[in-house]
Design an enzyme around this catalytic site. Structure first.
Site, PDB file in Angstrom:
ATOM      1  N   HIS A 173       0.850  -1.186   0.000  1.00 31.00           N
ATOM      2  CA  HIS A 173       0.000   0.000   0.000  1.00 31.00           C
ATOM      3  C   HIS A 173       0.890   1.242   0.000  1.00 31.00           C
ATOM      4  O   HIS A 173       2.114   1.142  -0.175  1.00 31.00           O
ATOM      5  CB  HIS A 173      -0.955  -0.021   1.194  1.00 31.00           C
ATOM      6  CG  HIS A 173      -0.295  -0.301   2.508  1.00 31.00           C
ATOM      7  ND1 HIS A 173       0.657   0.526   3.077  1.00 31.00           N
ATOM      8  CD2 HIS A 173      -0.441  -1.351   3.373  1.00 31.00           C
ATOM      9  CE1 HIS A 173       1.048   0.034   4.237  1.00 31.00           C
ATOM     10  NE2 HIS A 173       0.413  -1.115   4.438  1.00 31.00           N
ATOM     11  N   HIS A 210       4.030   1.188   2.239  1.00 33.65           N
ATOM     12  CA  HIS A 210       5.159   0.439   1.673  1.00 33.65           C
ATOM     13  C   HIS A 210       5.818   1.232   0.551  1.00 33.65           C
ATOM     14  O   HIS A 210       7.047   1.252   0.413  1.00 33.65           O
ATOM     15  CB  HIS A 210       4.682  -0.907   1.114  1.00 33.65           C
ATOM     16  CG  HIS A 210       4.140  -1.841   2.146  1.00 33.65           C
ATOM     17  ND1 HIS A 210       2.834  -2.259   2.135  1.00 33.65           N
ATOM     18  CD2 HIS A 210       4.723  -2.441   3.213  1.00 33.65           C
ATOM     19  CE1 HIS A 210       2.632  -3.089   3.141  1.00 33.65           C
ATOM     20  NE2 HIS A 210       3.755  -3.215   3.820  1.00 33.65           N
ATOM     21  N   GLY A 213       8.972   0.993   8.700  1.00 36.72           N
ATOM     22  CA  GLY A 213       8.029   2.050   9.028  1.00 36.72           C
ATOM     23  C   GLY A 213       7.991   2.329  10.521  1.00 36.72           C
ATOM     24  O   GLY A 213       8.064   1.416  11.349  1.00 36.72           O
ATOM     25  N   GLN A 221       8.199  -2.834  16.937  1.00 34.00           N
ATOM     26  CA  GLN A 221       8.986  -3.682  16.038  1.00 34.00           C
ATOM     27  C   GLN A 221      10.278  -2.998  15.633  1.00 34.00           C
ATOM     28  O   GLN A 221      11.348  -3.623  15.619  1.00 34.00           O
ATOM     29  CB  GLN A 221       8.151  -4.009  14.803  1.00 34.00           C
ATOM     30  CG  GLN A 221       8.901  -4.763  13.704  1.00 34.00           C
ATOM     31  CD  GLN A 221       7.988  -5.091  12.544  1.00 34.00           C
ATOM     32  OE1 GLN A 221       7.194  -6.007  12.629  1.00 34.00           O
ATOM     33  NE2 GLN A 221       8.094  -4.335  11.457  1.00 34.00           N
ATOM     34  N   VAL A 264       2.465   6.630   7.027  1.00 33.91           N
ATOM     35  CA  VAL A 264       1.647   7.201   5.958  1.00 33.91           C
ATOM     36  C   VAL A 264       0.188   6.922   6.292  1.00 33.91           C
ATOM     37  O   VAL A 264      -0.165   5.805   6.690  1.00 33.91           O
ATOM     38  CB  VAL A 264       2.024   6.608   4.589  1.00 33.91           C
ATOM     39  CG1 VAL A 264       1.101   7.122   3.494  1.00 33.91           C
ATOM     40  CG2 VAL A 264       3.477   6.932   4.261  1.00 33.91           C
ATOM     41  N   CYS A 321      -1.939   3.576   7.190  1.00 35.41           N
ATOM     42  CA  CYS A 321      -2.019   2.568   6.134  1.00 35.41           C
ATOM     43  C   CYS A 321      -1.681   1.194   6.705  1.00 35.41           C
ATOM     44  O   CYS A 321      -0.690   1.025   7.415  1.00 35.41           O
ATOM     45  CB  CYS A 321      -1.046   2.904   5.005  1.00 35.41           C
ATOM     46  SG  CYS A 321      -1.529   4.339   4.033  1.00 35.41           S
ATOM     47  N   SER A 378      -2.356  -3.244   5.694  1.00 35.03           N
ATOM     48  CA  SER A 378      -2.962  -4.257   4.834  1.00 35.03           C
ATOM     49  C   SER A 378      -4.291  -4.730   5.397  1.00 35.03           C
ATOM     50  O   SER A 378      -5.187  -5.153   4.653  1.00 35.03           O
ATOM     51  CB  SER A 378      -2.002  -5.440   4.676  1.00 35.03           C
ATOM     52  OG  SER A 378      -0.763  -5.008   4.149  1.00 35.03           O
TER      53      SER A 378
END
Length: 524
Positions: free
Chosen positions: A31, A34, A151, A157, A180, A188, A190
């Protein structure tokens, strides 16, 4: 763009690369978030354009028993199109057997530090970050990239992977990129594709609540500093989310890098939450800062601190505090008054009514004025250089200028350089760097500088002796000696271009201050 399906494909491709490789690992369903990582990875660094590799691998190790591994969205053709359009040269899309050929039981696993697994997502997803770290380290061993792009949306993480790579001694630079967001404010993800229109409206309360709380904590009208009046922002966040009907898994305030829970905003911290909307588990966060960031750059004379500090300040949108110019200006004033620089009492009298100003001219260049005299060029002459260490060693000079510098740093938002900035002036700076170079390298640079300014150039051996003597004086003086702060990063600049040094400093800064907390100002 090349599609690589096996480890053999990847290794053959990697052997063919001659320039730097930048790596963006994903689980596919690419998306806009990414795409921003891929575009960032493709940006030139140090004059060279990197080769970008994207991986698509739905990692079974990071899914829990009741999570969505089987239904996780997969569309390799669409992913390849987006990756290639973003600037990737290759896409690595291995089967599970390629990454764990002996099965899960035969796989060497990476266990992140327990201290980083006590808050945020980790308690509710046991084994998740172990699975992430295990696969990312395996991919890095295959890809051997210079940079790993991740990100900031998955902040825990990012913190864990930085720590794991540092502990394993891996040289890959981990670069975090800002979150984003979609038009309604949702980060954003998935998993946003799972949401119905009603669930999406409910989910949008998460970023809205985070924005509102940050606004209440950050600035009041006309204020320069965070007000920090809210005692427990995590409780308020939970209340707002539950009031909107969201199922809250957690709402926490944690220290940005240790991830230790906090009850009050302090330093750089993260206010984060995870909620469930229908089948989706969504995470989001915002950063809170008690003041704007400070970078303190210490180091010996002639290490290039002034040059790179000025450029770094422009690059990061911070103010440049040239403390060396302040000491040089006082030294110039002492000489101008005809005072013996060794006479502490006489030097102290020169400080009475001192008017020292650091200003920026109309073209953005820093200028120095002392008691009505414009001395920006004069303070760089060899006579001032020869005596500034002696003048700076007097306690009265250190006390007067240190107090002025601390006052200038109360609001933060600056880069300062000197020889005790991180130890004496700004011990709580977000980033401390000890910038240095060998005596021989500094002598060579000094000779070049003198030649460019039109001054006589002594023999290199003489310059080396002067620099070594100044190092000795600076490191053994009683008041604020030159020492490396215990928590400072040493950066030896021999053989590095100015651009390479600045990039190394930016990388160190971004390890401590994410772009979401202090955005990159972009090109001037």
């Amino acid at each position: 763009m090349q599609l690589l399906r096996t480890r053999s494909d990847l290794l053959a491709w990697r052997r063919a690369q001659r320039g730097p490789v930048h790596f963006v690992p994903t689980m596919g369903a690419l998306h806009a978030g990414h795409l921003s990582l891929i575009r960032r990875a493709a940006e030139p660094r140090g004059g060279g354009r990197p080769v970008v590799l994207v991986s698509v691998y739905v990692n079974p190790l990071q899914f829990g028993p009741q999570e969505d591994f089987q239904r996780y969205p997969r569309d390799l053709d669409a992913d390849a199109g987006l990756a290639g359009g973003g600037g990737a040269q290759a896409l690595f899309a291995p089967a599970v057997a390629e990454i764990q050929p002996g099965g899960e039981d035969a796989l060497t696993r990476i266990q992140p530090p327990a201290a980083l697994l006590r808050s945020l997502c980790a308690p509710g997803r046991p084994g998740h970050f172990e699975g992430v770290a295990t696969v990312v380290v395996r991919l890095l061993a295959l890809v051997r990239p210079q940079r790993l792009l991740l990100g900031e949306k998955d902040w825990q993480q990012l913190v864990i992977l930085r720590r794991v790579l540092a502990d394993l001694g891996l040289a890959t630079v981990v670069e975090g990129c800002p979150t984003v967001r979609e038009a309604d404010g949702l980060a954003c993800s998935s998993r946003n594709s799972y949401l119905t229109s009603g669930e999406r409206r409910q989910a949008a309360v998460l970023p809205a609540a985070l924005r509102a709380i940050r606004a209440s904590l950050t600035r009041e009208p006309g204020a320069d500093q965070p007000s920090a009046r809210l005692d427990d922002p995590a409780t308020r966040l939970r209340q707002e989310l539950e009031g909107a009907g969201a199922v809250v898994e957690y709402a926490q305030l944690v220290a940005a890098h240790s991830l230790a829970p906090l009850t009050h905003p302090r330093g750089l911290c993260v206010l984060a939450a995870a909620i469930r909307c229908g089948p989706s588990r969504l995470i989001d966060h915002t950063f809170l800062m008690s003041r704007s960031p400070i970078v303190a750059i210490d180091g010996p004379a002639g290490a290039g601190k002034s040059t790179v500090t000025r450029a770094l300040a422009r690059r990061l949108g911070l103010l440049y505090l040239d403390t060396g110019a302040m000491y040089r200006a006082v030294t110039w004033w002492v000489r101008h008054q005809g005072v013996d620089p060794a006479d502490a009492a006489a030097v102290g009298r020169c400080l009475e009514g001192l008017d020292l100003q650091l200003v920026v001219d109309r073209v953005g260049e820093p200028r120095v004025r002392i008691n009505g005299h414009e001395v920006s060029e004069a303070i760089r002459g060899p006579q001032v250089t020869a005596q500034v260490s002696q003048v700076a060693a007097h306690g009265c000079v250190r006390e007067a200028l240190t107090a002025q510098q601390r006052s200038m740093g109360q609001r933060g938002g600056l880069v300062a350089e000197g020889r005790d900035i991180g130890t004496a002036v700004f011990p709580d700076a977000e980033l401390k760097v000890f910038l240095t170079a060998t005596v021989a390298e500094r002598a060579r640079r000094r000779a070049s500088d003198l030649e460019q300014r039109g001054f006589p150039v002594p023999p290199l051996a003489e310059l080396e002796a002067q620099i070594a003597e100044r190092d000795h004086l600076d490191s053994t003086r009683e008041v604020a000696p030159l020492v490396q702060a215990a928590d400072a990063e040493e950066l030896v600049t021999d053989g590095m271009t100015i651009e390479a040094v600045i990039q190394a400093l930016v990388d160190l800064f971004r390890q401590r201050v994410p772009e979401e907390a202090w955005p990159d100002p972009g090109p001037a």
